[in-house]
Each structure stands twice: as structure tokens, then as C-alpha cells.
Design an enzyme around this catalytic site. Sequence first.
Site, PDB file in Angstrom:
ATOM      1  N   HIS A  15      -7.368   3.086  -9.774  1.00 56.41           N
ATOM      2  CA  HIS A  15      -7.879   3.003 -11.145  1.00 56.41           C
ATOM      3  C   HIS A  15      -9.206   3.714 -11.353  1.00 56.41           C
ATOM      4  O   HIS A  15      -9.636   3.892 -12.493  1.00 56.41           O
ATOM      5  CB  HIS A  15      -7.871   1.548 -11.618  1.00 56.41           C
ATOM      6  CG  HIS A  15      -6.453   1.062 -11.702  1.00 56.41           C
ATOM      7  ND1 HIS A  15      -5.554   1.612 -12.591  1.00 56.41           N
ATOM      8  CD2 HIS A  15      -5.767   0.168 -10.966  1.00 56.41           C
ATOM      9  CE1 HIS A  15      -4.367   1.049 -12.396  1.00 56.41           C
ATOM     10  NE2 HIS A  15      -4.468   0.167 -11.422  1.00 56.41           N
ATOM     11  N   ARG A  54      -0.030   9.752 -12.264  1.00 56.11           N
ATOM     12  CA  ARG A  54      -0.926   9.190 -13.268  1.00 56.11           C
ATOM     13  C   ARG A  54      -2.192   8.592 -12.652  1.00 56.11           C
ATOM     14  O   ARG A  54      -3.164   8.348 -13.344  1.00 56.11           O
ATOM     15  CB  ARG A  54      -0.191   8.150 -14.112  1.00 56.11           C
ATOM     16  CG  ARG A  54      -0.132   6.775 -13.528  1.00 56.11           C
ATOM     17  CD  ARG A  54       0.381   5.797 -14.553  1.00 56.11           C
ATOM     18  NE  ARG A  54       1.823   5.793 -14.591  1.00 56.11           N
ATOM     19  CZ  ARG A  54       2.537   4.670 -14.529  1.00 56.11           C
ATOM     20  NH1 ARG A  54       1.937   3.508 -14.469  1.00 56.11           N
ATOM     21  NH2 ARG A  54       3.845   4.709 -14.559  1.00 56.11           N
ATOM     22  N   GLU A  75       0.541   4.430  -0.697  1.00 56.72           N
ATOM     23  CA  GLU A  75       1.683   3.766  -1.348  1.00 56.72           C
ATOM     24  C   GLU A  75       2.569   4.842  -1.937  1.00 56.72           C
ATOM     25  O   GLU A  75       2.080   5.773  -2.590  1.00 56.72           O
ATOM     26  CB  GLU A  75       1.206   2.857  -2.469  1.00 56.72           C
ATOM     27  CG  GLU A  75       0.475   1.649  -1.985  1.00 56.72           C
ATOM     28  CD  GLU A  75       0.009   0.797  -3.139  1.00 56.72           C
ATOM     29  OE1 GLU A  75       0.362   1.095  -4.301  1.00 56.72           O
ATOM     30  OE2 GLU A  75      -0.725  -0.150  -2.888  1.00 56.72           O
ATOM     31  N   GLU A 156       4.361  -6.142   2.988  1.00 57.87           N
ATOM     32  CA  GLU A 156       3.310  -6.610   2.079  1.00 57.87           C
ATOM     33  C   GLU A 156       3.986  -7.442   1.001  1.00 57.87           C
ATOM     34  O   GLU A 156       4.911  -6.969   0.343  1.00 57.87           O
ATOM     35  CB  GLU A 156       2.559  -5.423   1.462  1.00 57.87           C
ATOM     36  CG  GLU A 156       1.465  -5.889   0.500  1.00 57.87           C
ATOM     37  CD  GLU A 156       0.537  -4.773   0.037  1.00 57.87           C
ATOM     38  OE1 GLU A 156       0.341  -3.798   0.785  1.00 57.87           O
ATOM     39  OE2 GLU A 156       0.020  -4.899  -1.092  1.00 57.87           O
TER      40      GLU A 156
HETATM   41  N1  PXP Z   1      -0.387  -3.524  -3.102  1.00 58.09           N
HETATM   42  C1  PXP Z   1       0.550  -2.709  -3.627  1.00 58.09           C
HETATM   43  C2  PXP Z   1       1.719  -2.373  -2.789  1.00 58.09           C
HETATM   44  C3  PXP Z   1       0.392  -2.161  -4.914  1.00 58.09           C
HETATM   45  O1  PXP Z   1       1.335  -1.360  -5.416  1.00 58.09           O
HETATM   46  C4  PXP Z   1      -0.789  -2.454  -5.644  1.00 58.09           C
HETATM   47  C5  PXP Z   1      -1.039  -1.821  -6.971  1.00 58.09           C
HETATM   48  O2  PXP Z   1      -0.037  -1.945  -7.802  1.00 58.09           O
HETATM   49  C6  PXP Z   1      -1.720  -3.317  -5.074  1.00 58.09           C
HETATM   50  C7  PXP Z   1      -1.504  -3.836  -3.804  1.00 58.09           C
HETATM   51  C8  PXP Z   1      -2.989  -3.667  -5.776  1.00 58.09           C
HETATM   52  O3  PXP Z   1      -2.746  -4.381  -6.938  1.00 58.09           O
HETATM   53  P1  PXP Z   1      -3.927  -4.622  -7.949  1.00 58.09           P
HETATM   54  O4  PXP Z   1      -4.357  -3.287  -8.464  1.00 58.09           O
HETATM   55  O5  PXP Z   1      -3.322  -5.504  -8.984  1.00 58.09           O
HETATM   56  O6  PXP Z   1      -5.030  -5.302  -7.177  1.00 58.09           O
END
Ligand code: PXP
Length: 244
Positions: A15, A54, A75, A156
Amino acid sequence: MSAIPPLRLGVNIDHVATIRNARGGDHPEPVRAALVAAAAGADGITAHLREDRRHIRDDDLVRLMDSLTIPLNLEMAATDEMLAIALRHKPHAACIVPEHREERTTEGGLDAAGMHNKLADFVGQLKEANIRVSLFIEPEPRQIEAAIRLGAPVVEFHTGRYAEITGAEREAELRRIADAAALAAKNGIEPHAGHGLTFDNVVAIAAIPQLAELNIGHFLIGEAIFSGLDGSIRQMRALMDDAR
Ligand code: PXP
């Protein structure tokens, strides 16, 4: 001193890229955020290279690989394009996530059970390249059994549902995550968790003894508006450490 092993914090920097991309320039720089995160106590950096780019882009991945001294967890969706990118850059870890073009964020876990045939080759190629494969799944025995069959070293658990609900429902979801973590660990799979974690909901998750890593992004980047990125990460780290 606690007997439970320490819990690693993976900071998701997607982000930071979202804010940068809103103006099309190069500020704020995700790599700079990753370096601040490392200095504030992050054990790893997580970034999601989406099909539509994005969040982070291909050039961010190159710079992250060049600049980081802590592990990068990439990811990615289970597509041929992403497999080729992972094999080219060889991040420390690759977390396979479901990806739908219209979703705002990763909604729900990967159906590892239903995708066995596709994932088997995918996981095999990543493992052969010495990339630590993780499957982002719901905390369900069926999905853990699929991860065992696939030979994934890490799963995870998606904590999105836990983060959204309250009261008795949340307690039940917490038990489901704790049971899933115990089942994974018993079968030699390292359990991680993430999605929607905040200062208010992280402690109960961090207290699950088998969990080895939490990946947290959106809240930390949002909270950085108020307390700075260093401050938000240090506070999260302290809450996680106190929970062990
Ligand atoms: N783990 C995975 C596999 C994710 O795809 C994400 C983001 O979507 C996160 C952790 C982190 O999530 P957040 O941004 O809600 O903390």
C-alpha cells in the site's frame, strides 16, 4: 522468559505502492519503506505482484531484490507469468494466493485441495529453485491436508474472517486458526497467518504458539499516517512480542 519461539513479522509494503501509483510518480518509494521497516524490526518484507500491477511493479521487485538484507516474500497468483518471474528473481519465499481481477484485496484463501494438479507442478518448480513455498489458505483441515500432499513447507492462514467478526463468532474463528496451526505444525508444515491484522486484534493471533510469522500490511501503512512507519511497526512488534 517464554518457552514459545519468537514470532517473525513480515511487513507488506503493497500500500506504499498504492499511494505512489495514485499520482503516477515515484513517491512514496516502496523500497525506502522496506528499508525503514527493516530498521524498525521487520523480519521480512512481503509484496504482492498482481497481474494488473496495481501495487508493486516489476521494477520495484528488481530494486527490492537488490536492496534488501532481510528476506523477501513474494505473493503471487498461480499463473505461468508469475512462476517465470519468481524463477527469474528467486525471492526467499513465494506465497501463492488466489487472485481475482475485480477484488479489492485477497478475498478468501487458495483452494489448494481443488487445484492440486495445477499446483503440484508449480510448487515443485519453486521448490527446485530453492524458493520457500507458502500456500495462503483458509484454516481448514481439508486445505492443510492438500498442502501436505503438495509438499508445501509453509502455509499462511487467512485471518480476514477473524478480523471482520466479533464476539463468540470471533472466538470460534480464533479456535479454528489455533487448531489449524497445531495440525500444520504436527505435520511438519510451518504455519504463518495474515490479513486484516491490527493493534486491536493481533494479540490473540500472536499468542498461538505454533505460528512462526505474521504478515501485516494495510493497517501498518495506514497507521503510519499518524505515528510514522517506524512507530507503527515498532508498536506492532511490541504487541506481538508481549503475546509470546
Ligand atoms: N498475507 C497475504 C497472503 C496477503 O495477501 C495479504 C494482503 O492481502 C496480507 C498477508 C496482508 O494483509 P493486510 O494488508 O490486510 O495486513
